[in-house]
Motif scaffolding. Structure first.
Motif, PDB file in Angstrom:
ATOM      1  N   TRP A 101       0.810  -1.216   0.000  1.00 11.19           N
ATOM      2  CA  TRP A 101       0.000   0.000   0.000  1.00 11.19           C
ATOM      3  C   TRP A 101       0.846   1.271   0.000  1.00 11.19           C
ATOM      4  O   TRP A 101       0.485   2.259  -0.646  1.00 11.19           O
ATOM      5  CB  TRP A 101      -0.942   0.015   1.212  1.00 11.19           C
ATOM      6  CG  TRP A 101      -1.819  -1.186   1.253  1.00 11.19           C
ATOM      7  CD1 TRP A 101      -1.731  -2.234   2.104  1.00 11.19           C
ATOM      8  CD2 TRP A 101      -2.895  -1.499   0.369  1.00 11.19           C
ATOM      9  NE1 TRP A 101      -2.671  -3.175   1.829  1.00 11.19           N
ATOM     10  CE2 TRP A 101      -3.423  -2.744   0.756  1.00 11.19           C
ATOM     11  CE3 TRP A 101      -3.476  -0.844  -0.716  1.00 11.19           C
ATOM     12  CZ2 TRP A 101      -4.492  -3.344   0.122  1.00 11.19           C
ATOM     13  CZ3 TRP A 101      -4.551  -1.452  -1.354  1.00 11.19           C
ATOM     14  CH2 TRP A 101      -5.047  -2.683  -0.942  1.00 11.19           C
ATOM     15  N   THR A 102       1.969   1.251   0.724  1.00 10.53           N
ATOM     16  CA  THR A 102       2.758   2.484   0.854  1.00 10.53           C
ATOM     17  C   THR A 102       4.062   2.440   0.081  1.00 10.53           C
ATOM     18  O   THR A 102       4.755   3.439  -0.004  1.00 10.53           O
ATOM     19  CB  THR A 102       3.075   2.761   2.334  1.00 10.53           C
ATOM     20  OG1 THR A 102       3.882   1.694   2.837  1.00 10.53           O
ATOM     21  CG2 THR A 102       1.805   2.918   3.141  1.00 10.53           C
ATOM     22  N   ASP A 103       4.423   1.295  -0.472  1.00 15.18           N
ATOM     23  CA  ASP A 103       5.651   1.135  -1.243  1.00 15.18           C
ATOM     24  C   ASP A 103       6.913   1.383  -0.408  1.00 15.18           C
ATOM     25  O   ASP A 103       7.934   1.812  -0.919  1.00 15.18           O
ATOM     26  CB  ASP A 103       5.650   2.032  -2.489  1.00 15.18           C
ATOM     27  CG  ASP A 103       6.363   1.359  -3.646  1.00 15.18           C
ATOM     28  OD1 ASP A 103       6.495   0.121  -3.609  1.00 15.18           O
ATOM     29  OD2 ASP A 103       6.804   2.072  -4.569  1.00 15.18           O
ATOM     30  N   THR A 104       6.821   1.142   0.904  1.00 11.04           N
ATOM     31  CA  THR A 104       7.983   1.233   1.791  1.00 11.04           C
ATOM     32  C   THR A 104       8.310  -0.161   2.302  1.00 11.04           C
ATOM     33  O   THR A 104       7.495  -1.082   2.222  1.00 11.04           O
ATOM     34  CB  THR A 104       7.699   2.166   2.987  1.00 11.04           C
ATOM     35  OG1 THR A 104       6.608   1.632   3.731  1.00 11.04           O
ATOM     36  CG2 THR A 104       7.403   3.576   2.533  1.00 11.04           C
ATOM     37  N   MET A 105       9.491  -0.311   2.851  1.00 13.71           N
ATOM     38  CA  MET A 105       9.902  -1.600   3.404  1.00 13.71           C
ATOM     39  C   MET A 105       9.422  -1.710   4.851  1.00 13.71           C
ATOM     40  O   MET A 105       9.596  -0.778   5.640  1.00 13.71           O
ATOM     41  CB  MET A 105      11.418  -1.750   3.352  1.00 13.71           C
ATOM     42  CG  MET A 105      11.988  -1.760   1.941  1.00 13.71           C
ATOM     43  SD  MET A 105      11.357  -3.102   0.936  1.00 13.71           S
ATOM     44  CE  MET A 105      12.373  -4.441   1.500  1.00 13.71           C
ATOM     45  N   ILE A 106       8.816  -2.833   5.183  1.00 13.10           N
ATOM     46  CA  ILE A 106       8.369  -3.077   6.549  1.00 13.10           C
ATOM     47  C   ILE A 106       9.007  -4.377   7.057  1.00 13.10           C
ATOM     48  O   ILE A 106       9.379  -5.248   6.270  1.00 13.10           O
ATOM     49  CB  ILE A 106       6.822  -3.180   6.655  1.00 13.10           C
ATOM     50  CG1 ILE A 106       6.299  -4.300   5.753  1.00 13.10           C
ATOM     51  CG2 ILE A 106       6.170  -1.860   6.345  1.00 13.10           C
ATOM     52  CD1 ILE A 106       4.837  -4.612   5.955  1.00 13.10           C
TER      53      ILE A 106
END
Length: 168
Positions: A101-106
């Motif tokens: 959804w946010t295109d960040t690494m989690i």
């Protein structure tokens, strides 16, 4: 459930010579495959490691001993607690993955259950001795230690790690 076979009593005074030997069973060798397969338990058949793991987790009387901080303690001195054993058999790992959804690494945590396929072999500690009363060379298995395969981050094989000792 297995039945233990008692070994014949040998008096200390009757032992004229004794040597401790360490041997390794390599599960990649064809003759040792019955100890390795099946990788996934089926039809009441399990690998040796699955039997050991199940017995340790069910607290059926089997006791695991620590191989020490460096992995060289085979004297059965430190009993592994339930928590320590679970940390060996069920490792928590953290992986980074992209959030859709946010295109960040989690970071995602999950528990990795140690499987029989990760066990390369077993180290066996034996006592070889001469019994002067019966005039025989005798061998007694003292302990068994599963050996886990260790890999680098890039997937290349690094070596083997002793997981725990089981007094035989």
């Amino acid at each position: 459930e297995g039945v233990s076979v008692p070994s014949e009593h040998v008096r200390d005074d009757d032992v004229v010579w004794m040597k401790t030997i360490w041997q390794e069973i390599d599960l990649r060798e064809k003759m040792n495959h019955p100890l390795y397969f099946p990788e996934d338990p089926s039809q009441n058949r399990k690998s040796l490691f699955d039997y050991i793991k199940e017995s340790l987790m069910n607290e059926s009387g089997l006791v695991a001993y620590s191989p020490g901080a460096l992995g060289f303690d085979d004297m059965f001195t430190e009993v592994l607690s339930r928590d320590s054993l679970e940390k060996i058999l069920f490792r928590e790992q953290v992986l980074e993955t992209p959030d859709l959804w946010t295109d960040t690494m989690i970071k995602v945590k999950f528990v990795n259950d140690l499987q029989a396929e990760n066990i390369l072999g077993y180290e066996i500690k034996e006592h070889w001795f001469i019994d002067k009363e019966r005039s025989v060379l005798n061998v007694r298995i003292v302990g068994l230690c599963p050996l886990e395969a260790v890999y680098d981050d890039d997937g290349s094989f690094r070596g083997k790690r002793r997981l725990f000792w089981i007094y035989y």
